[in-house]
Motif scaffolding. Structure first.
Motif, PDB file in Angstrom:
ATOM      1  N   SER A 120      -3.745  27.592  -1.875  1.00 34.17           N
ATOM      2  CA  SER A 120      -3.905  27.298  -0.456  1.00 34.17           C
ATOM      3  C   SER A 120      -2.812  26.343   0.024  1.00 34.17           C
ATOM      4  CB  SER A 120      -5.285  26.673  -0.206  1.00 34.17           C
ATOM      5  OG  SER A 120      -5.428  26.335   1.157  1.00 34.17           O
ATOM      6  N   GLU A 121      -2.517  25.325  -0.781  1.00 33.38           N
ATOM      7  CA  GLU A 121      -1.447  24.388  -0.415  1.00 33.38           C
ATOM      8  C   GLU A 121      -0.102  25.116  -0.354  1.00 33.38           C
ATOM      9  OE1 GLU A 121      -1.498  21.041  -3.076  1.00 33.38           O
ATOM     10  OE2 GLU A 121      -3.574  20.552  -2.575  1.00 33.38           O
ATOM     11  N   ASP A 122       0.144  26.012  -1.298  1.00 36.05           N
ATOM     12  CA  ASP A 122       1.391  26.774  -1.304  1.00 36.05           C
ATOM     13  C   ASP A 122       1.487  27.671  -0.071  1.00 36.05           C
ATOM     14  OD1 ASP A 122       1.943  25.561  -3.723  1.00 36.05           O
ATOM     15  OD2 ASP A 122       1.490  27.348  -4.934  1.00 36.05           O
ATOM     16  N   GLN A 172      -4.476  24.937  -5.083  1.00 37.38           N
ATOM     17  CA  GLN A 172      -3.010  24.894  -5.147  1.00 37.38           C
ATOM     18  C   GLN A 172      -2.413  26.092  -4.408  1.00 37.38           C
ATOM     19  OE1 GLN A 172      -0.878  22.441  -6.386  1.00 37.38           O
ATOM     20  NE2 GLN A 172       0.548  23.704  -5.238  1.00 37.38           N
ATOM     21  N   ASP A 228      -0.005  27.131   2.833  1.00 40.07           N
ATOM     22  CA  ASP A 228       0.256  26.248   3.973  1.00 40.07           C
ATOM     23  C   ASP A 228       1.726  25.832   4.014  1.00 40.07           C
ATOM     24  OD1 ASP A 228      -2.404  26.383   4.680  1.00 40.07           O
ATOM     25  OD2 ASP A 228      -2.935  24.415   3.842  1.00 40.07           O
TER      26      ASP A 228
END
Length: 165
Positions: free
Chosen positions: A150-152, A148, A154
């Motif tokens: 990493s997604e944030d 999560q 990105d």
């Protein structure tokens, strides 16, 4: 009387005339669209380079912050863990293994000091499967939290690159 061929030919001629009228503006609009897309791609590339330079220059501090972000949680974890009755019972159980190990070591020392054959066995250590299961559950959940993050990260990059300030 006009034939079907003549009617169709007239219709084709009218449609060609209409197409020629709109094809010029359409071509112009397509050129404008391509130019706008190229400008947007260049703007995004510039923003991406700016973001990358800023991130590359600050990654060490960010990595340190990320690494240290769990310090307080680690302390809270051990405080909470120590207060749990099941944990205290498990510690007591594992302490018994250490006590047995000290008894065996002392027995071996005493037998050697007396010149007797050492009959006390060596301590056998083995891990408890419960710990592996706990670690597995923790790693699974921690991996989800990391994904999560990493997604944030990105998404933050995309917001920065997409910004039109």
């Amino acid at each position: 009387m006009t034939t079907e061929i003549e009617k169709a030919a007239e219709r084709v001629a009218r449609l060609r005339a209409q197409a020629e009228k709109v094809s010029g503006p359409l071509a112009d609009a397509e050129v404008q669209l391509r130019a706008a897309e190229e400008a947007e791609a260049a703007r995004r590339a510039d923003r991406a380079e700016e973001y990358n330079r800023e991130f590359a220059g600050t990654w060490q501090a960010r990595a340190e912050d990320a690494a240290n972000s769990g310090d307080a949680a680690r302390e809270r974890f051990f405080e909470a863990l120590s207060a749990e009755p099941w944990f205290a019972a498990y510690v007591e159980y594992r302490a018994a293994r250490y006590k047995r190990g000290h008894v065996l070591t002392e027995a071996q020392r005493a037998q050697r000091a007396l010149g007797e054959a050492v009959t006390a066995p060596e301590q056998r250590w083995y891990g408890a499967q419960i710990l592996d299961e706990i670690v597995s559950a923790v790693e699974s959940q921690a991996g989800e939290i990391g994904a999560q993050f990493s997604e944030d990260l990105d998404a933050a990059r995309e917001r920065y690159v997409s910004a039109t300030d």
